[in-house]
Design a protein around this motif. Sequence first.
Motif, PDB file in Angstrom:
ATOM      1  N   LEU A 120       2.103  -0.608  -6.024  1.00  0.00           N
ATOM      2  CA  LEU A 120       1.478   0.822  -6.010  1.00  0.00           C
ATOM      3  C   LEU A 120      -0.044   0.762  -5.506  1.00  0.00           C
ATOM      4  O   LEU A 120      -0.552   1.634  -4.676  1.00  0.00           O
ATOM      5  N   VAL A 121      -0.682   0.044  -6.305  1.00  0.00           N
ATOM      6  CA  VAL A 121      -2.369  -0.118  -5.896  1.00  0.00           C
ATOM      7  C   VAL A 121      -2.446  -0.624  -4.592  1.00  0.00           C
ATOM      8  O   VAL A 121      -3.271   0.037  -3.900  1.00  0.00           O
ATOM      9  N   GLY A 122      -1.690  -1.470  -3.998  1.00  0.00           N
ATOM     10  CA  GLY A 122      -1.589  -1.757  -2.727  1.00  0.00           C
ATOM     11  C   GLY A 122      -1.271  -1.069  -1.418  1.00  0.00           C
ATOM     12  O   GLY A 122      -1.448  -1.412  -0.264  1.00  0.00           O
ATOM     13  N   GLY A 123      -0.343   0.123  -2.030  1.00  0.00           N
ATOM     14  CA  GLY A 123      -0.239   1.108  -0.970  1.00  0.00           C
ATOM     15  C   GLY A 123       1.420   1.104  -0.347  1.00  0.00           C
ATOM     16  O   GLY A 123       1.632   1.174   0.643  1.00  0.00           O
ATOM     17  N   LEU A 124       2.397   0.453  -1.252  1.00  0.00           N
ATOM     18  CA  LEU A 124       3.575   0.446  -0.645  1.00  0.00           C
ATOM     19  C   LEU A 124       4.226   1.939  -0.607  1.00  0.00           C
ATOM     20  O   LEU A 124       5.228   2.028   0.480  1.00  0.00           O
ATOM     21  N   VAL A 125       3.947   2.805  -1.413  1.00  0.00           N
ATOM     22  CA  VAL A 125       4.313   4.181  -1.143  1.00  0.00           C
ATOM     23  C   VAL A 125       3.893   4.815   0.114  1.00  0.00           C
ATOM     24  O   VAL A 125       4.916   5.474   0.799  1.00  0.00           O
ATOM     25  N   ASP A 126       2.640   4.678   0.628  1.00  0.00           N
ATOM     26  CA  ASP A 126       2.333   4.982   1.758  1.00  0.00           C
ATOM     27  C   ASP A 126       3.024   4.268   3.004  1.00  0.00           C
ATOM     28  O   ASP A 126       3.562   5.054   3.876  1.00  0.00           O
ATOM     29  N   GLU A 127       3.397   3.172   2.854  1.00  0.00           N
ATOM     30  CA  GLU A 127       4.269   2.579   3.962  1.00  0.00           C
ATOM     31  C   GLU A 127       5.400   2.915   4.007  1.00  0.00           C
ATOM     32  O   GLU A 127       6.225   3.100   4.852  1.00  0.00           O
ATOM     33  N   LEU A 128       6.124   3.051   2.905  1.00  0.00           N
ATOM     34  CA  LEU A 128       7.570   3.584   2.837  1.00  0.00           C
ATOM     35  C   LEU A 128       7.554   4.922   3.378  1.00  0.00           C
ATOM     36  O   LEU A 128       8.450   5.145   4.183  1.00  0.00           O
ATOM     37  N   GLU A 129       6.535   5.882   3.063  1.00  0.00           N
ATOM     38  CA  GLU A 129       6.528   7.123   3.559  1.00  0.00           C
ATOM     39  C   GLU A 129       6.416   7.315   4.842  1.00  0.00           C
ATOM     40  O   GLU A 129       7.049   8.251   5.572  1.00  0.00           O
ATOM     41  N   ALA A 130       5.516   6.297   5.195  1.00  0.00           N
ATOM     42  CA  ALA A 130       5.175   6.147   7.004  1.00  0.00           C
ATOM     43  C   ALA A 130       6.548   6.130   7.639  1.00  0.00           C
ATOM     44  O   ALA A 130       6.522   6.474   8.720  1.00  0.00           O
ATOM     45  N   ALA A 131       7.527   5.245   6.797  1.00  0.00           N
ATOM     46  CA  ALA A 131       8.923   5.067   7.583  1.00  0.00           C
ATOM     47  C   ALA A 131       9.900   5.931   7.447  1.00  0.00           C
ATOM     48  O   ALA A 131      10.924   5.838   7.694  1.00  0.00           O
ATOM     49  N   GLY A 132       9.535   7.117   6.775  1.00  0.00           N
ATOM     50  CA  GLY A 132      10.067   8.150   6.600  1.00  0.00           C
ATOM     51  C   GLY A 132      11.199   8.177   5.137  1.00  0.00           C
ATOM     52  O   GLY A 132      12.137   8.781   5.096  1.00  0.00           O
ATOM     53  N   ILE A 133      10.447   7.367   4.152  1.00  0.00           N
ATOM     54  CA  ILE A 133      11.623   7.058   3.224  1.00  0.00           C
ATOM     55  C   ILE A 133      10.887   7.777   1.765  1.00  0.00           C
ATOM     56  O   ILE A 133       9.754   7.488   1.507  1.00  0.00           O
TER      57      ILE A 133
END
Length: 423
Positions: free
Chosen positions: A74-87
Amino acid sequence: MNVLIVGSGGREHAIAYCAAKSEKADKIYCTPGNAGIAEYAQCAPIGAMEFDKIVSFAKEKEIDLVIVGMDDPLVGGLVDELEAAGIRTFGPRKNAAILEGSKAFSKDLMKKYHIPTAAYENFTDADKALAYLKTAKFPIVLKADGLALGKGVLICNTLKEAKEGVKTIMQDKKFGDAGNEMVIEEFMTGREVSVLSFVDGNTIKTMTSAQDHKRAGDGDTGLNTGGMGTFSPSPFYTKEVEDFCNKYIYQATVEAMKAEGRPFKGVIFFGLMLTEEGPKVLEYNARFGDPEAQVVLPRMKNDIIEVAEACIDGTLDQVDLQFEDNAAVCVVLASEGYPVTYDKGLPITGLDEFKKHEGYYCFHAGTKYDGERLVTNGGRVLGVTAKGKDLKEARANAYAATEWVKFDNKYMRHDIGKAIDEA
Ligand code: AMP
Ligand code: GLY
């Protein structure tokens, strides 16, 4: 829908258990998961920090919802990467997970928005920290700014100890880059309560309260651990305390994050201390607590997938969050020697009993399969949770259930929930 859970501990096992109950979930996956989670989910050996692989896996499995359980991704930005991929993903983006990722940030936030917390100063320079300590009152608390597996907090009784602490955190970098900055804060006394909440950016709904036991030994002795057991609800979290927190802490934190351009969606964990001056925030986490999740989630009546989706969609105000009117206690079974050194690979037996008894759960933390055999694979091995009509019954049930489980070097605290007797 297809659901992916990211993480591998008792918390993720509890999340997987809830997701498996949901009528909305067709197929559940977990990266990397563990032997217990594998009962509900197809586990894939992808580390929680392998963001590219997680995104590819989520695409390949046509995942409709990802739930990120752990702090590091979470702190590393996994949510941002998943959202950027439309997930679609449940959890705070990187700019909001900083609430847990930087203690200096969270302290400054609380100060700016008048949220009650211990008095403090932040330091990026060891010499300035040392100079400050000369005039400080003891005991005093030193905290590494970043994530340190819950171990970056040092309570120092003397100037000598505090000087060593500054060296440990800022100069020897025992906690790595987490120690580039440090918070020095006032020592508070009182009972601790953990309150987890769901947040959709605007609305916050708190879950039932819990209390953790962080030290390794009975009577709160020994080293700090990831948590040796929990109970829920906390009898010390009275209506009066709750009203105070509603007024000065919970919504205030959500509003503060919004005002900073860091809207928070996901779970905010409020680590509270009930001081004589009223409740104060000890720390924020940006996720479910572990082992708090192991006593809170089994008592939740709502469908976890529906609540997670409401947080993502900003419709949490329409959710009627409800918990059972009972209690739960979780006793962590660890390997002797935790949190320092311990053996792994020891065969575990007795878990079939949990299937035969309603209201009993065995959440896996450090386990794996060695061929057909279930073996220990970590310091904290299992979280044995039981419900009861009240805390006393839940505690008796949980300790009775610890007897079912057998493995060499099994270690547990014998006083989880002892504070209940003082309530
Ligand atoms: P934290 O990771 O910030 O929750 O700190 C870990 C533990 O250290 C807390 O659960 C408390 O038991 C203790 N602690 C942290 N900050 C303080 C404080 N200001 N005063 C007293 N104890 C503290
Ligand atoms: N039980 C404390 C935590 O999850 O950080």
